[in-house]
Design a protein around this motif. Structure first.
Motif, PDB file in Angstrom:
ATOM      1  N   UNK A 202      38.854   4.546  36.090  1.00 57.68           N
ATOM      2  CA  UNK A 202      38.646   3.339  36.895  1.00 57.68           C
ATOM      3  C   UNK A 202      39.683   2.269  36.571  1.00 57.68           C
ATOM      4  N   UNK A 203      40.327   2.409  35.403  1.00 62.19           N
ATOM      5  CA  UNK A 203      41.377   1.445  35.061  1.00 62.19           C
ATOM      6  C   UNK A 203      42.534   1.572  36.042  1.00 62.19           C
ATOM      7  N   UNK A 204      43.158   0.442  36.376  1.00 63.42           N
ATOM      8  CA  UNK A 204      44.367   0.522  37.197  1.00 63.42           C
ATOM      9  C   UNK A 204      45.373   1.430  36.526  1.00 63.42           C
ATOM     10  N   UNK A 205      45.995   2.315  37.318  1.00 58.80           N
ATOM     11  CA  UNK A 205      46.994   3.214  36.763  1.00 58.80           C
ATOM     12  C   UNK A 205      48.324   2.494  36.620  1.00 58.80           C
TER      13      UNK A 205
ATOM     14  N   UNK B 295      39.101   8.147  48.559  1.00 59.37           N
ATOM     15  CA  UNK B 295      38.219   6.986  48.561  1.00 59.37           C
ATOM     16  C   UNK B 295      36.763   7.419  48.609  1.00 59.37           C
TER      17      UNK B 295
ATOM     18  N   UNK C 179      35.750   9.510  45.254  1.00 60.66           N
ATOM     19  CA  UNK C 179      35.703   8.615  44.101  1.00 60.66           C
ATOM     20  C   UNK C 179      34.659   7.524  44.285  1.00 60.66           C
ATOM     21  N   UNK C 180      34.586   7.008  45.483  1.00 61.25           N
ATOM     22  CA  UNK C 180      33.609   5.958  45.748  1.00 61.25           C
ATOM     23  C   UNK C 180      32.196   6.446  45.543  1.00 61.25           C
ATOM     24  N   UNK C 181      31.908   7.628  46.033  1.00 58.53           N
ATOM     25  CA  UNK C 181      30.569   8.178  45.862  1.00 58.53           C
ATOM     26  C   UNK C 181      30.243   8.345  44.386  1.00 58.53           C
TER      27      UNK C 181
ATOM     28  N   UNK D 248      29.660   4.989  42.688  1.00 61.71           N
ATOM     29  CA  UNK D 248      28.355   4.408  42.985  1.00 61.71           C
ATOM     30  C   UNK D 248      27.258   5.185  42.267  1.00 61.71           C
TER      31      UNK D 248
ATOM     32  N   UNK E  68      27.328   4.263  38.654  1.00 62.06           N
ATOM     33  CA  UNK E  68      26.887   2.883  38.459  1.00 62.06           C
ATOM     34  C   UNK E  68      25.414   2.741  38.808  1.00 62.06           C
TER      35      UNK E  68
ATOM     36  N   UNK F 235      28.128  -1.294  36.170  1.00 64.60           N
ATOM     37  CA  UNK F 235      26.837  -0.734  36.566  1.00 64.60           C
ATOM     38  C   UNK F 235      25.840  -1.862  36.796  1.00 64.60           C
TER      39      UNK F 235
ATOM     40  N   UNK G 207      30.271   4.398  49.874  1.00 64.69           N
ATOM     41  CA  UNK G 207      31.215   5.123  49.035  1.00 64.69           C
ATOM     42  C   UNK G 207      32.630   4.995  49.577  1.00 64.69           C
ATOM     43  N   UNK G 208      32.791   5.204  50.865  1.00 62.07           N
ATOM     44  CA  UNK G 208      34.128   5.173  51.447  1.00 62.07           C
ATOM     45  C   UNK G 208      34.749   3.780  51.371  1.00 62.07           C
TER      46      UNK G 208
ATOM     47  N   UNK H 211      35.165   2.800  47.704  1.00 60.46           N
ATOM     48  CA  UNK H 211      36.158   3.676  47.109  1.00 60.46           C
ATOM     49  C   UNK H 211      37.559   3.305  47.549  1.00 60.46           C
ATOM     50  N   UNK H 212      37.721   3.043  48.814  1.00 60.22           N
ATOM     51  CA  UNK H 212      39.035   2.660  49.316  1.00 60.22           C
ATOM     52  C   UNK H 212      39.521   1.372  48.645  1.00 60.22           C
TER      53      UNK H 212
ATOM     54  N   UNK I 249      40.469   1.962  45.006  1.00 55.57           N
ATOM     55  CA  UNK I 249      41.774   2.605  44.857  1.00 55.57           C
ATOM     56  C   UNK I 249      42.894   1.633  45.205  1.00 55.57           C
TER      57      UNK I 249
ATOM     58  N   UNK J 118      43.290  -0.778  42.393  1.00 52.62           N
ATOM     59  CA  UNK J 118      43.840  -0.120  41.211  1.00 52.62           C
ATOM     60  C   UNK J 118      45.269   0.318  41.460  1.00 52.62           C
TER      61      UNK J 118
END
Lengths: 194, 194
Positions: free
Chosen positions: A104-107, A147, A150-152, A155, A158, B106, B147-148, B151-152, B155, B158
Motif C-alpha cells: 500500500x506504500x507509494x512505490x 484497481x 487491489x481495491x477489493x 476493502x 480493512x 482499517x 473496490x474499483x 482501488x483506482x 493506485x 500511490x
DNA sequence: CCCTGGACCTACAGCTTGTAGGCAAACGCC
DNA sequence: GGCGTTTGCCTACAAGCTGTAGGTCCAGGG
C-alpha cells in the motif's frame, strides 16, 4: 552493490516475516534488530534507513506476488486466467497480511522499475490478451483490473465489509464476473480523447 | 462525550488540516500540539490516544466524503450518477490527499457504524438503484463499485501509474465506463451459491 | 465565599530513529 | 608468518515521539 548482498537480502526477508507475524506497523528498526539478534544501530550497515528498508520489502513482495500470479495463471486463458490471477493475489493477501500491507506504500521509481513489478505487469497483460483488446487499450484495462482487484482486497483487509464473511466470498465471485464482462465488452473503436 | 465536545471536534479538525498540508504521516500528537498551540500532554485531555485521534479523523472524513458525493449525484441517475459519484471522490482525494490517506486505515466497528459511513453506503445504493439490480445483489455490486473506485484512486495516489498523467485521465474514464457496463449487465437471476 | 471541575501546565519514563566512533576478527597480499 | 584493510558489530548519544502523574489556575455553582 555491496560485497555482502546476502545480508541485505536476509535483513529484508526477516522484516517481511516480522510484518506477517506482528503486522505491518511492527516493522521498526528496533524490532527488526531484536528479531535478527543485533543492536539497532548495527542494522544501518545493511540498510540506509527505515524508508529504504520498507522499499526493500516492497520490492521483495512484488516479486513474490508475481511468482504466485504466474503459478495461478499458468496454462489458463480468458476468464480462467482472470480467476487465477485474482485468486492468487487474494490467497497471497490472506496468507501474508503484513507483506500485503507493505504494497500500500507509494512505490518509489526504483521499485516501480524492479523486476517483480515489471513481471507483474507483464503477467497482467498476458491475461488481458485473452480478451483481444486494441493495443492502446491494454494499459487502461490493466489499470482497471488492478484497481478492482487491489481495491477489493484492500476493502476486505480493512474490514470495510463488516462481519458478514459468508457474503464476502460471493461478492468476490461477482466482482470477478463483473470484471470479465467489462473486459469482454471493452470498446474496440479507439475514439480520440484529449 | 464530555462537556466540551467542541474542543474534541476542533482538535480532530486541526488534525485533518495538518494531514492535508503536511501529509498523513505528519499526524502526530506532538505536531498537532504545536499546531493548536498547546503542549503535547494537554491533548490527552481531549483525545484518548493517537489511534483514537486517527479514528476521529477517519470518521470526520467519511462524513465529508459523503457530503461531496451527495452533491455530486444530486439530480442525476444511471451513468450520470455513477460519474458524479466517482468524480466527487476523485476530486476529494485530489484536493485533500492527507484526509484521503486516513481512509486507508482499517475502520473500527464504531467508525463503520458512524453517520458518515452509513450515509456513504446509502448514497452508493441509490446510484445502483438506477441499474435495477435484484435486491440481494445490491451489496455485492456496492462492494464491486467501492473496490474499483477506491482501488483506482489508491493506485493513482500511490503513483503506480508512472508519470504519464495524460493517460491517467483516459484510464479513469474507461474505468467508469467499464463499471457502467458491468453494472448494466449484472446477472438478474440470483442463482444460489453454496 | 468556597470548592469543584476543566483545561492547561511541567516533569518524566520509555521507546523510537539515526549518527559517530571504536574494537576485533577475517581476508588478501607480500 | 606478518600486516593492513575491510567488515560487521558494538557502545554512546542526540533528538523526537507517546503516554502517565501530578500540580496550577480559573470560572461557575452551591
Amino acid at each position: 552493490m555491496k560485497r555482502a548482498p546476502l545480508h541485505q537480502a536476509a535483513v529484508v526477508q526477516a522484516a517481511a516475516e516480522l510484518a506477517d507475524r506482528d503486522g505491518f506497523e511492527a516493522i521498526t528498526v528496533s524490532a527488526l534488530a531484536r528479531e535478527v539478534g543485533v543492536r539497532p544501530a548495527s542494522l544501518y550497515s545493511h540498510v540506509k534507513d527505515l524508508a529504504a528498508l520498507l522499499d526493500g520489502v516492497h520490492e521483495l513482495v512484488l516479486g513474490e506476488v508475481a511468482e504466485a500470479v504466474a503459478a495461478g495463471i499458468a496454462g489458463r486463458s480468458g476468464y480462467e486466467a482472470l480467476v487465477g490471477l485474482g485468486e492468487a493475489q487474494r490467497d497471497f493477501a490472506g496468507q501474508h497480511p503484513g507483506r500485503w500491507a507493505v504494497l500500500a506504500r507509494p512505490a518509489t521509481p526504483k521499485t516501480a522499475r524492479s523486476a517483480g513489478a515489471i513481471r507483474l505487469v507483464d503477467l497482467t497483460f498476458s491475461v488481458l490478451r485473452g480478451y483481444r483488446l486494441p493495443e492502446t487499450e491494454l494499459v487502461h484495462a490493466t489499470r482497471f483490473m488492478g484497481a478492482t482487484v487491489n481495491g477489493f482486497l484492500a476493502l476486505e483487509r480493512a474490514s470495510s465489509f463488516e462481519h458478514r464473511d459468508e457474503q464476502t466470498r460471493t461478492s468476490w465471485h461477482r466482482a470477478l464476473e463483473a470484471l470479465d464482462r467489462a473486459l469482454a465488452s471493452w470498446p474496440t473503436t479507439t475514439e480520440q480523447e484529449h
